[in-house]
Every structure is written in C-alpha cells, then in structure tokens.
Scaffold this motif. Structure first.
Motif, PDB file in Angstrom:
ATOM      1  N   GLY A   1      -2.447  10.423   0.884  1.00 46.78           N
ATOM      2  CA  GLY A   1      -2.292   8.963   0.805  1.00 46.78           C
ATOM      3  C   GLY A   1      -0.998   8.440   1.386  1.00 46.78           C
TER       4      GLY A   1
ATOM      5  N   GLN B   1      -5.081 -13.255   7.220  1.00 46.70           N
ATOM      6  CA  GLN B   1      -6.300 -12.459   7.248  1.00 46.70           C
ATOM      7  C   GLN B   1      -7.391 -13.130   6.410  1.00 46.70           C
ATOM      8  OE1 GLN B   1      -7.573  -9.943   8.741  1.00 46.70           O
ATOM      9  NE2 GLN B   1      -9.237  -9.258   7.395  1.00 46.70           N
TER      10      GLN B   1
ATOM     11  N   PRO C   1       1.492   5.375  -2.264  1.00 43.27           N
ATOM     12  CA  PRO C   1       1.544   6.032  -3.580  1.00 43.27           C
ATOM     13  C   PRO C   1       2.564   5.377  -4.504  1.00 43.27           C
ATOM     14  CG  PRO C   1       1.654   7.659  -1.798  1.00 43.27           C
ATOM     15  CD  PRO C   1       1.696   6.317  -1.157  1.00 43.27           C
TER      16      PRO C   1
ATOM     17  N   ARG D   1      -2.973   0.279  -3.985  1.00 42.68           N
ATOM     18  CA  ARG D   1      -3.087  -0.907  -3.117  1.00 42.68           C
ATOM     19  C   ARG D   1      -3.025  -2.172  -3.962  1.00 42.68           C
ATOM     20  NH1 ARG D   1      -5.301  -1.958   2.224  1.00 42.68           N
ATOM     21  NH2 ARG D   1      -5.546   0.292   2.402  1.00 42.68           N
TER      22      ARG D   1
ATOM     23  N   ARG E   1       0.425   2.161   9.155  1.00 43.14           N
ATOM     24  CA  ARG E   1       1.789   2.624   8.908  1.00 43.14           C
ATOM     25  C   ARG E   1       1.721   4.097   8.548  1.00 43.14           C
ATOM     26  NH1 ARG E   1       4.797  -1.996   7.754  1.00 43.14           N
ATOM     27  NH2 ARG E   1       6.591  -0.610   8.012  1.00 43.14           N
TER      28      ARG E   1
ATOM     29  N   TYR F   1       0.129   6.947   3.885  1.00 37.01           N
ATOM     30  CA  TYR F   1      -0.052   6.048   5.023  1.00 37.01           C
ATOM     31  C   TYR F   1      -0.559   4.733   4.470  1.00 37.01           C
ATOM     32  CZ  TYR F   1      -5.133   6.315   4.761  1.00 37.01           C
ATOM     33  OH  TYR F   1      -6.424   6.211   4.337  1.00 37.01           O
ATOM     34  N   SER F   2      -0.569   3.734   5.322  1.00 37.35           N
ATOM     35  CA  SER F   2      -1.110   2.445   4.905  1.00 37.35           C
ATOM     36  C   SER F   2      -1.973   1.897   6.031  1.00 37.35           C
ATOM     37  CB  SER F   2       0.028   1.462   4.604  1.00 37.35           C
ATOM     38  OG  SER F   2      -0.422   0.131   4.711  1.00 37.35           O
ATOM     39  N   LEU F   3      -3.152   1.434   5.660  1.00 34.01           N
ATOM     40  CA  LEU F   3      -4.056   0.826   6.627  1.00 34.01           C
ATOM     41  C   LEU F   3      -4.434  -0.542   6.065  1.00 34.01           C
ATOM     42  CD1 LEU F   3      -5.560   1.615   9.322  1.00 34.01           C
ATOM     43  CD2 LEU F   3      -7.552   2.047   7.866  1.00 34.01           C
ATOM     44  N   ALA F   4      -4.100  -1.599   6.784  1.00 33.36           N
ATOM     45  CA  ALA F   4      -4.436  -2.940   6.307  1.00 33.36           C
ATOM     46  C   ALA F   4      -5.240  -3.648   7.385  1.00 33.36           C
ATOM     47  CB  ALA F   4      -3.165  -3.725   5.983  1.00 33.36           C
ATOM     48  N   ASP F   5      -6.361  -4.196   6.962  1.00 32.35           N
ATOM     49  CA  ASP F   5      -7.251  -4.903   7.889  1.00 32.35           C
ATOM     50  C   ASP F   5      -6.621  -6.250   8.243  1.00 32.35           C
ATOM     51  OD1 ASP F   5      -9.269  -6.064   9.329  1.00 32.35           O
ATOM     52  OD2 ASP F   5     -10.819  -5.825   7.787  1.00 32.35           O
ATOM     53  N   ILE F   6      -6.334  -6.432   9.507  1.00 31.72           N
ATOM     54  CA  ILE F   6      -5.776  -7.713   9.951  1.00 31.72           C
ATOM     55  C   ILE F   6      -6.617  -8.274  11.100  1.00 31.72           C
ATOM     56  CG2 ILE F   6      -3.406  -7.374   9.160  1.00 31.72           C
ATOM     57  CD1 ILE F   6      -2.755  -6.384  12.017  1.00 31.72           C
TER      58      ILE F   6
ATOM     59  N   SER G   1      -3.306  -2.873  10.819  1.00 29.47           N
ATOM     60  CA  SER G   1      -1.910  -2.478  10.839  1.00 29.47           C
ATOM     61  C   SER G   1      -1.861  -1.091  10.198  1.00 29.47           C
ATOM     62  CB  SER G   1      -1.042  -3.449  10.037  1.00 29.47           C
ATOM     63  OG  SER G   1       0.266  -2.926   9.951  1.00 29.47           O
TER      64      SER G   1
ATOM     65  N   VAL H   1       0.830  -1.211   0.000  1.00 28.38           N
ATOM     66  CA  VAL H   1       0.000   0.000   0.000  1.00 28.38           C
ATOM     67  C   VAL H   1       0.858   1.252   0.000  1.00 28.38           C
ATOM     68  CG1 VAL H   1      -1.832   1.260   1.212  1.00 28.38           C
ATOM     69  CG2 VAL H   1      -1.760  -1.237   1.332  1.00 28.38           C
TER      70      VAL H   1
ATOM     71  N   TRP I   1       4.145   0.644   1.994  1.00 33.55           N
ATOM     72  CA  TRP I   1       4.248  -0.141   3.225  1.00 33.55           C
ATOM     73  C   TRP I   1       3.701  -1.540   2.986  1.00 33.55           C
ATOM     74  CZ3 TRP I   1       2.746   4.954   2.889  1.00 33.55           C
ATOM     75  CH2 TRP I   1       3.610   5.876   3.503  1.00 33.55           C
TER      76      TRP I   1
END
Lengths: 89, 992, 188
Positions: C100, B753, B668, B715, C37, C102-107, C35, B666, B746
């Motif tokens: 944008g 999951q 840019p 993403r 970031r 940042y990173s958001l990941a559903d865990i 998570s 994830v 990242w």
C-alpha cells in the motif's frame, strides 16, 4: 523576477514558486517538552537579515516540493539551493 | 503653414509622401520618417509646452527620450489618447492629432504664466513650507488648485481602446541599443550561433549612424555599412531585432523589461492588433550599448524656445533635413557643437558665433570651424538671453570679465558634453565609478551578468565605440571579436558640469538645470543653505531629477553645482539611484491581456449553467461564482431566501456545494497524518464514517474546518472551506514534506474532480433513494455522519449523509462531468416534493439557526476551538497536533475574558442587527465605550419568525441570560445573551 | 437509470472553441487521469504494474500504447489513460503494491486537455508562460507543471510544434480565452 534553482527541476522563474519563510526553523519532535518561551520563539520569531539568508521556497507551480535556498537579501544573489533535510552548504 | 525650415534634400525622410497632422488644432505638413518634433521644427514651431511650475514657454530641447519640454498628448479620440509623450519620440503618421500640455487657454497666452511673474515667491521647498495652515485648507483648497495649475497632461476619461500584448522571452545575449556599439556586439554574438535579442528604442536600428554623413566603416559610408550589417542579421534566424523597443527596467537575475511599440506609428488604426508588447526577457548575458546623452549648459534664461542641444540640432539636420533656425548661436564646452555649426553652415544656416567656455579648445573640429571662418569666442560665457516666445539674442561675455556683446540669433545650440547612459547598469546594481577626466560616472564592477559598451561606457571615438561593442558581444557569447576599419570620424572632446560663470546677481537670474520640474541653479544653492547635504535630500527638496525624465539632463549639473559649495569632489557626493522605467511606459503594457473578464479566472461549477438558466443571482466566493439565491418572479433576496428556507425546513432543498475544497489523503499513515493536523482523533473513525474536523494554525487559532470521510483504512476524503482549499493543501504539504517526512501518505486535490450536490430537508431521502443503486440509504443503514460508495442515476458516487442545515441531508459527490445530469435527475425525482434549489444566502441562514460556524465569519484568525465552543472535539489522548502546544501556553490558560461564541436575541424580534456591530454593557457610558464583542452573523430567521444573531462576546458563555446593548445607527438595541443554537438544539431532525 | 453515465453524452469541454484566434487549440475529449504517487522504494514495482519505466528523470513523459505517465515531481506522476483502461490500471497497481505504499487518486474530471499545434504555439504559450521553449531547454518529451497567466497547467511537448496541455476544469475557459487572445497575433 528571480531565477530560482529548484533542486528537482533546475532553474525556474520566480512566479512558479511560493515563498516559505526562514529555513531550518525546526518544529520540536515532542512539543510537550518545550517550555513556553521556546515555543513562543518557534511561533513568532524569525530572522530578517540584510545579507545571506537561508529560506524556504516551494515550487508550487512545478514539482510542488519545498526546498531551501541560501539567498542574499541585499543582492538577491542565490548561492545554493538544497533539499529539505539537507544541511546549509 | 509650409515646411519652410525643411531642406530640399538630405535626411532619411520620404519627401515623395506628405503627411498632414495637427498640433493644438492647427494643421501642419510633414513626411514619413519624421517625428512630431522634427515635423514641428520643419514648420518653424519651437514653442511646444509650458513648464511645470512657472509655466514658462518651452521649446524642443532634444531629439530623443530625454526630452523634458516637448511633452504632448496624442490620439484621435479619448479612447486612443496618451498624454505626456515626448514629441521627439512620436513618429509622424497621416492624421496625427496632438496637443500641448499645462497651458490654459493656449501656449501663447497662458494664465498660469502668472507664476513666472511671482517666481521669487515659489522657491524650492515652497510647498513644504507654505500650505501648512489651516490644515483643512490643504485638501479643500490648496491641493486642488495646485493640481489644476501644475501637472502634466490630462488623463483620458474613457477606457483605452487599444489591446496590449505580453511575452516572455529567453536569449543568450540581450543587446540594448542598436547603435554602432550594439550592432557590433550583436554581430559578434550572432556569429557564435548564440540566441540574440537586439533592441532599440528608435524606429530604425543604427543609432548615431543614422546621422553620420562623414565616417567610413570598412570602406563604406556609415549608412551603407549599416545596411549591410542589418542584412547580415537575416542570415541568423536566432537573432531577434526589436525596434521601437525600450529596455525600461533591469530586474534581478538578468530579467530585462522591454516595451515594444507596435502600432503607434501607424496611428493605432487597427484596434484588433496590439498597440504595444511588454517583453520580459531572461538573458544569460546583457550588453548595454545605450549611448550617451548630451548635457545642457546651465546659464541664465537657458530655457527659451529656440534653445536646443547642439547634437540634437545636428540630428534634425542630418536625419530629418530640418534647420532649427536661420541664425544659430553656439554655446559649448565640447567639440561636438563645432561639428553642428559646420553642418548647419553648410546647410545654409548663419552662425552668429561659437561661444566656448574653454580657453584654448583645439583639435580637428575646432580647426575646421576656424578654417570655415566661424567667429569663435574662447573662454567666454553667455550672461543672458532675450526673446519671449522664441529666443532673439544672447549676451556674450568673457569669463574673465569685461563688457558683454549682444549677438542676435533665432536659435541657440548648446553642449556641455555627454553623459554616458548608465541607467540600466545602475538599475542592475552595478557600481558606478566617477571618471574625473570625463566628468562622468562610468560603469564599474557589474552585479549581474552584463557588460557595457560604446559611449555608455565613456568611449567616444567611433572606431573605439565599435571595437568595444564587438568585444563585449564576443565575450558575452564566448566568441572572438573582430575589428572594424573606421576612417574620417575624429573624436570630439570636452565637457562641463555645474552652472557656468555668468557674472550676474545669482539671486536675480534663473539658470535651469531640470527643465521639466523648473529647478534652477539657485534652488540647489538654497537647498544646501537650508542644510541639505546629501544628494538624495537635495533631490527631494528641489525635486531635481524627479520629473518623468528622471534627471537625464540635470543630474550631473546638479552635482557640479554642489561639489564646490560642499567642498567635496563629485564622487564623494555620489549620485542618486536610477530608477525604472528608463522612459515612461503606458499602464496598458503592464495590464496586458488581464482586462475585463480575463483579469482573473472566473471559476464555474459543473452546475453553474443550470443555475444561470434559472435566473440565479451569483456572488463571488474567492474566484468562484456561487448561486446566492434563486428569485422567482419579482422576489427580492429577502423573499427568495425566506421561501428557500421554508422549503428546506418543511420539504426538501437542493444546493450546489461543488466549490468546497476536497483533498484525497491516501496512504498507510493517512489517519496518523490527520491526527497530527486536525484537533480531532481519527484513528478510531471507521471506514464509512464521517467526522467534522477543525484545523488550527500552529499558533492555536482556527484556520479551517470541514467534514472528513474515511473511505477505507488508508483513504480519507477531506473537505475544506471554499476559500481555504488551496491554503489547507499547501499547509498540509508543508507539514508532510518538512516536519513529518517519515509518514507514508500522499495528498491530491480533488476539489474539481467532484460535483457536490446537497439535498437537504425532511423529504431528502425520498428524493435521493429512488436514484441509488448499490447501497441502502435508510436511516438505519446510513445514519447521520456516515457515507457509502454507490451509484446515483447510474453514476459512481460518494454519498455522504451529512447536514449543514440541521435537517436530514445528503451530500452527493459525483465526477464533475456528470454533475449537471445528476442534478437534473434529482430535480426530476424531487418534483413531487416541490424540491427547491437554494443558494449560499439560505445556506448561511439555516446553519446560523443551528449555530454552525463559518470559518472567516465566526472566526477571524484569533479564535480558538474553545472560543467557538468546540473544545470537546479535541482528541484528548493525542500527544500532539498542530496548534496543541500553543493552546497549552500559560498566556492562554491564564486569560479569563476571551471572546466566546454566543447567540443574541433582540428585544424587537423584527430587528436584524448589523454584522460587525459592537456590543456594550451600558450604552449611556462615556465614549469611547468599552466594547464587549461584536456581531459575527445576523439574519432574519423565517423558521423562527424573528431575527437571530451570533456574536463573539467577552466571557460570553458566563453571560448567558444577561441583557446587553448593540449601538446601531438607528439607536441602541437591547439584546439577550443565549446559547448559540436557535433551532432543534437536540438535533432530532438530523437523525430523521 | 443505471446506464446514464454511459448513455448521456456529456462534454468534458466547455463552450470553448470557435473564438477568434483559437485555431491553434483543440479540445481533447475524454480520457482518464490519475494522480499517482510512488515513493522511491516502490518505483520498480509500480513501473512493472503499469508497463511503464518510472525511473526516468523528473519532467519527462514515458508512454506505452495508450498509457502515458508524466513525471511531475520526484514522487508524482500524472497518468493519462484511455477511459476503459482506468480500472485495469487501478487493479494492477493494488495487486502489485501489496504494502500500500503508493497513492492513486482519480482526477479524470478534475482537469481537461487542450491540444496545441503550430509553429506559433511556443510564442503563444510565452504570452503567459515564463518557460523557455527552445528545444534545448524544453525538448520533445518534456512535461512539467507550470503557470499560464494565473492558472496552473501541465504542459507536455509531444513534438517540436505540438503540445498537450492539462488544466483544471474551472480554469479551462480562462486559459482557452487567453490562448485565443494571444493567438490573434499570429496568422499561422
């Protein structure tokens, strides 16, 4: 078991870390400009000193960061640890 | 047998209770507080073992962990049996069952003793020189015989019934040894408020104070002072006192390994509680107060049962109330033995005499012996001893020469002085310094944050021992030392290293240095004659110091023998390295909890329970259990896989792909990052599309592959192989953190999951579509290699239209908790189409029919994208990706005969080739044949009704159409080289 | 079929509890996890979006209401939320951090929680975790990724004798069994 000073988390036991080989082996910004000899050197040749060694570790079971450690391979004494991008003290 | 050598009073045993134990099948009595050794001695038993090489009868020599002779096997049954325990450290309990070792059929009549008759033929280095020829005889004849003859205890054959515990611990000060120095150190450290761990190998703390009837400390008898000292620790909750705990190893950065025996002394009655606990202690400072070990004297026949160290004899007397014999002869170079003689005399043991190597020994102990009327033979030596299974006498001679005098005795107590226990300090790589006045190596400059106190540091008098302990403890904790008033504890001095003068033919006598490995003074001399000059070579040639006691008794005497022969002082010869463990530690301590199902994590998917209930057969894939096939009725794997394959090709199959590695990329710069990592181009991949990616190592070889979906511009949903998940994420993090830190992207592992369910086959859409809301999954709306976010059975999903079978297929990613419910919903939806669960075996066959590679099967770390026919996937416009520069090297460009992926068809369609088999052009060529390549995958293809194989073949693509041979155990199979796609090469079925 | 996720009660926990020695452990059901970031430059904005101060030190927890952020690394947080709060958090971050970065990941389903409570808990953890749990070295409020035997875990000290552990779902039975195994050595 070593006690490794993570530059982010402080002293942590060795089993939280993964070894990452010699430090400061820089991948050229534009590999196309490197000749075969230089690239072979980059790929395959590493120092193996008896004494001070700058090496990479990753705090794999911790903050996850790669960082550098100056360790004496004979005494296991760790003189310094520093973040990626910082100079060998 | 009664305890006829037990005194009626004295010692720290509990005479109100009597324990029964057996040794070699015979029953004896003892008391709580006894060791097996002290109880045997109380019953007059000295003969407890046979030596390793010559099978000589041996007796109890010491009272501690340095014991070389009294090795026993203990345990009520095979599941509780431990061999090679030192009887001097085995605490007695009621019902203890023990046996001697290295003898057949019995200690008294041992066939192996024939070695002793022919001892001249078994000198040091014998094995190196003798069993050279014929070569095969070594493994077939000599080695088994030698292993049968020589060796220590027997290994138990059943699994260990005991449990073992492990613990990590931290402290400010770790004190090793709870004798007077260690106690003083721990008290001094505790008073500062420091976290202290004090450990001692014995059953109770106190060390030498446990056998100290004379000295007074701060006005109290030593034993009383000990009580008050231990009581003080109770006031310090941050002090941990661990008895029965051996500090066995000193590891870098002040990590000390401790082995704590927990239930052995109770007879291991309770298997629910751990037998022992391995501690890994990280200490800010370590104080080593490990004491000192008495040295034997090296004189002819110094190994008969009844010969014992003098201080050990005093310990048996003072601590256990046991007399070692009725008539003792003392042989010494140290004052301590005079103290033993005096104590024994007081207890009613006759003293045959004190033979002292020193010409004019003096001091308080000698004076006391003179006053007590003991016969002292100064400047004298012992030339020989007699007695077969027990010493009966010894011949005393003046060192200056002259006639000898035989003195009869039933025990001979010797002392060559004390060797400081520097083992742990040496393990920590601290420098040892030789002290010529003490004839001992002492701790020098430390390499770790540690100090050494008490007799381990060469300090002898009790007052100084305690002072050095207090000082070390205070210094370690940053406090101040305090002093102790010690009275009535005169210092004992003296010592000797090497072989004593004995006036005999050196070739005809045996004076033992290393009792356990049967190394004699003569062997050391022989080693030097044969040219061994280094102490390390002498050690290996003679095996001196290589037994389980690691030369605790013999190292200094060996140096004492070498020094005059080499004409070098001891420090110039040096000493061998002390190795861990200090005393042997049972393997169970190291295994700890990691046994059986807890040895490794066993990873199950969310759908595992369903597969298990269906009777699936599982296989291990890294730590995962994966369903390999789902047999129906009496089907074997072959039949089950054939049926599963037919189902997928003709109807629909369902497969649990949850173990595939998944990484959420994830940010840019996500596409740019993937551009730099994978060989493929990612910039132009539209959101909602999938692409098969190949990952190389920097050296240009394929390391992983997987389908990657672009969820949004920023993403990506990356998949990896099951086994490569962690490796790939680590590699990506490495590049991201160290080479491309400028990229804003990242990475998150999402392997767990999602549960991933593959539905594959011509009927797949009919099964999936009715459950979908929020998306059109028709062929037009969702073509092959595209994806959509939607709901399936009410559960949010990432639906991939993708196929690893060559059929129309979907891979459905749902949050793992819902995996099983969605799976069951799909099973229900697929019922009209006879939906068939299939396992990894069928998956392998189906993909091989399509020529899809499996990384690690078609690749082995030396395979490039071009080798497997994937060169076309390389993003040509990209300036760089990991592995690109390596592939451009001349070495690759000029190589013309690389192994390439091809298909092979056997002449005999029923023959399934062996995976790994080699390929040759002419099977009649002389051996060794020229190998052209090897089979990487080989299966029965139910779809094609014949076998198919994939292979890596030199210059393979150019060989299409050639006929080659695969030598098999059953004969040479002729094969034709074909393209590596056996089924639907146009891929029309994918697009259904 | 649309409401299966809501109507089917699915245990995120495994058949774990009930082993001898596991009285110090309690499965923590439900909850959402992300998570997160965030690079240094976005710390303030991300913190505002979450209502949590993200500028605190590494290896510490910050909480507000039912939202908790465990700072596991210089740019990494484990967000522990109520399930109903997950969509809100995702939306407010995307509204606030428009660049944008940042990173958001559903865990949420990647891992599960285990609550540990009792005076013996630090000893039990030290059966397989090499860290020093002295309050001076591992104070209340500390949270870190570490190792328990062969499994990666995240450990958050909520009180002197109370910890919250996060473990990947397929490692949970292994971790639970070992907690129980070591726990057998402690009566209380």
């Amino acid at each position: 078991m070593l006690l490794i000073p993570c530059p982010y988390c402080g002293n942590r036991p060795e089993i939280e870390f993964a070894y990452g080989g010699e430090a400061h082996v820089v991948r050229a910004a534009d590999p196309r400009k490197e000749d075969d000899a230089a690239w072979t050197e980059f790929l395959y040749f590493r120092k193996n000193p008896r004494g001070d060694h700058a090496e990479r570790w990753r705090h794999a079971f911790g903050c996850g960061r790669f960082f550098n450690v100056k360790r004496n391979t004979y005494t296991d004494h760790i003189e310094a640890s520093y973040r990626i991008g910082e100079m060998l003290p | 047998m009664t305890q006829s050598y037990r005194l009626s009073a004295g010692g720290r045993i509990d005479r109100t209770r009597t324990l029964t134990f057996s040794f070699d099948g015979k029953l004896y009595l003892g008391h709580p507080g006894d060791t097996l050794a002290s109880a045997l001695l109380a019953n007059g038993v000295h003969l407890v073992g046979r030596s390793f090489k010559y099978h000589r009868p041996r007796g109890i020599l010491t009272a501690g962990g340095e014991e070389p002779n009294a090795l026993v096997g203990v345990g009520r049954d095979d599941a509780h049996f431990t061999p090679n325990l030192r009887a001097t450290q085995v605490e007695l309990y009621d019902g203890l069952t023990s046996e001697s070792q290295n003898r057949a059929p019995s200690l008294e009549r041992d066939y192996g003793a024939i070695n002793d008759v022919f001892w001249r033929f078994f000198p040091a280095g014998f094995y190196y020189k003798t069993f050279m020829w014929p070569r095969k005889a070594w493994t077939k004849f000599f080695e088994p015989r030698i292993r049968e003859m020589a060796g220590l205890g027997r290994s138990p054959q059943t699994p260990d019934a005991a449990r073992y515990a492990q613990r990590f611990a931290h402290c400010d000060v770790l004190v090793v040894g709870a004798g007077p120095a260690g106690l003083a150190a721990a008290l001094a450290a505790a008073k500062t408020g420091a976290r202290v761990i004090l450990c001692d190998e014995q059953s109770e703390a106190g060390g030498s104070l446990l056998a100290e009837p004379d000295a007074q400390i701060d006005g109290l008898p030593a034993a009383e002072w000990l009580k008050t000292a231990l009581a003080q620790f109770v006031a310090y909750p941050q002090v941990k006192l661990l008895t029965r705990t051996t500090a066995f190893g000193y590891f870098p950065h002040n990590m000390i390994g401790l082995a704590q025996a927990l239930t052995d002394h109770e007879g291991e009655r309770n298997d629910a509680q751990p037998r022992g606990r391995l501690w890994q202690v990280r200490a800010k400072r370590v104080v080593i107060a490990a004491g000192a070990i008495e040295r034997p004297l090296v004189f002819p026949d110094n190994d008969r049962p009844g010969i014992m160290l003098a201080e050990a004899a005093r310990l048996y007397l003072e601590r256990y109330g046991v007399l070692p014999g009725r008539r003792a002869l003392i042989f010494t170079a140290h004052d301590g033995a005079y103290r033993t003689a005096l104590a024994l005399q007081r207890a009613g043991c006759a003293i045959a005499g004190i033979v002292d190597l020193r010409p004019n020994a003096g001091g308080p102990w000698v004076a006391a012996a003179q006053k007590a009327g003991l016969a002292i033979y100064p400047a004298s030596t012992i030339a020989t001893t007699d007695g077969r299974l027990r010493i009966t006498g010894a011949t005393v001679k003046p060192i200056a020469g002259g006639s000898g005098q035989r003195l009869s005795c039933d025990t001979l107590l010797m002392s060559g002085g004390f060797t400081p226990s520097v083992h742990l300090f040496s393990q920590s790589r601290g420098k040892l310094v030789f002290d010529a006045t003490l004839d001992a190596f002492l701790p020098g400059a430390p390499a770790e944050a540690c100090s050494v106190a008490g007799s381990a540091a060469g300090v002898a008098a009790l007052a100084e021992v305690m002072a050095s302990g207090a000082e070390a403890g205070a210094e370690a904790a940053g406090g101040s030392a305090f002093s102790y008033q010690v009275t009535n504890a005169p210092e004992a001095q003296g010592g000797f290293i090497g072989a004593v003068p004995y006036h005999g033919d050196p070739g005809s006598v045996r004076a033992f240095l290393d009792y356990q490995n049967d190394v004699t003074a003569k062997d050391i001399a022989l080693a030097m004659r044969e040219g061994m000059k280094s102490v390390e070579h002498v050690k290996r040639f003679t095996t001196n110091g290589m037994a389980t006691d690691q030369g605790k008794l013999s190292n200094m005497n060996a140096l004492g023998i070498m020094s005059p022969v080499l004409g070098k002082p001891v420090p110039a010869i040096g000493t061998t390295t002390f190795r861990m463990p200090y005393t042997p530690v049972p393997f169970g301590y190291f295994a700890g909890y990691a046994r059986g199902e807890l040895f490794d994590p066993e990873r199950h998917t969310a759908i595992h329970g369903w597969a298990e209930a269906q009777g699936a057969v599982f296989e291990d894939v890294s730590l995962w259990k994966r369903a390999r096939y789902f047999p129906r009725g009496s089907e074997d794997m072959h039949k089950a896989v054939a049926r599963e394959c037919r189902a997928v090709r003709n109807g629909v199959g369902i497969f649990d792909a949850s173990t595939l590695g998944k990484i959420e990329v994830v940010g840019p710069d996500a596409a740019e990052f993937l551009n730099r990592m994978y060989i493929n181009a990612w910039t132009k991949l539209q959101p909602g599309k999938l692409r098969y990616g190949i990952l190389l190592r920097e050296d240009g070889f394929v390391i992983d592959d997987g389908v990657i979906g672009r969820i949004t511009d920023t993403r990506f949903h990356v998949t990896t192989t099951t086994g490569g998940a962690a490796r790939v994420l680590t590699m990506m993090e490495d590049y991201l953190q160290t080479e491309f830190p400028e990229l804003n992207v990242w990475l998150t592992s999402t392997t767990e999951q999602y549960a991933v369910i593959a539905v594959q086959g011509p009927m797949a859409r009919k099964v999936v579509a009715p459950l979908i809301t929020g998306a059109d999954i028709s062929a037009e709306a969702l073509p092959h290699m595209s994806m959509v976010e939607c709901k399936i059975a009410g559960v949010p999903a990432r639906l991939f239209r993708v196929s690893f079978t060559g059929e129309l297929g979907f891979e459905i990613n749902v949050p793992a908790d819902y995996g099983r419910a969605v799976w069951e919903a799909l099973m229900a939806s697929g019922k009209p189409y006879d939906i068939t669960p299939y396992g990894t075996e069928t998956m392998h066959v189906l993909r091989a029919e399509k020529g899809y590679i499996i990384v690690g099967q078609e690749t082995d770390g030396t395979v490039t994208p071009d080798d497997v026919g994937y060169a076309g996937m390389i993003g040509k416009a990209k300036p760089d990706f990991v592995g690109k520069r390596a592939l451009a090297r001349k070495a690759f460009a000029e190589q013309t005969n690389r192994k390439q992926l091809v298909g092979l068809l056997t002449d005999d369609p029923a023959l399934v080739l062996d995976e790994g088999a080699h390929i040759v052009a002419d099977p009649a060529q002389p051996k060794p044949m020229t190998m052209l390549g090897h089979i990487t995958s080989s299966y029965w293809s139910e779809t094609l009704g014949r076998s198919v194989a994939l292979a890596l073949l030199r210059d393979g693509r150019a060989r299409t159409g050639e006929q080659l041979y695969v030598p098999l155990a059953t004969g040479n199979a002729r094969v034709s080289v074909v393209a590596p796609v056996f089924y639907d090469p146009e891929g029309t079925r994918l697009n259904g | 079929m649309d409401n299966l996720a809501e109507t089917t009660s699915l245990s995120r926990l495994f058949a774990l509890s009930g082993q001898a020695g596991d009285r110090h452990c309690r499965p923590v059901t439900g909850g959402a996890r992300f998570s997160l970031r965030v690079p240094q430059a976005s710390l303030g904005a991300a913190g505002e979006a979450l209502g949590l101060d993200l500028t605190g030190p590494i290896n510490r927890a910050v909480s507000a209401g039912q939202r908790t952020a465990l700072r596991l690394g210089p740019d990494e947080w484990l967000l522990l939320l109520a399930e109903t709060d997950a969509a809100t958090v995702a939306a407010s971050l995307s509204q606030r951090l428009t660049d944008g970065l940042y990173s958001l990941a559903d865990i949420s389903h990647r891992q599960t929680g285990i609550a540990l409570e009792g005076v013996a808990v630090t000893d039990i953890l030290n059966g397989g975790c090499p860290l020093d749990f002295d309050p001076a070295a591992f104070p209340v409020g500390m949270a870190t990724r570490t190792i328990f035997f062969k499994a990666e875990i995240v450990l958050w000290r909520q009180d002197l004798t109370r910890f919250h552990m996060e473990v990947w779902r397929s490692f949970a039975p292994y971790v639970w069994s070992l907690l129980a195994n070591v726990g057998c050595e402690y009566a209380d």
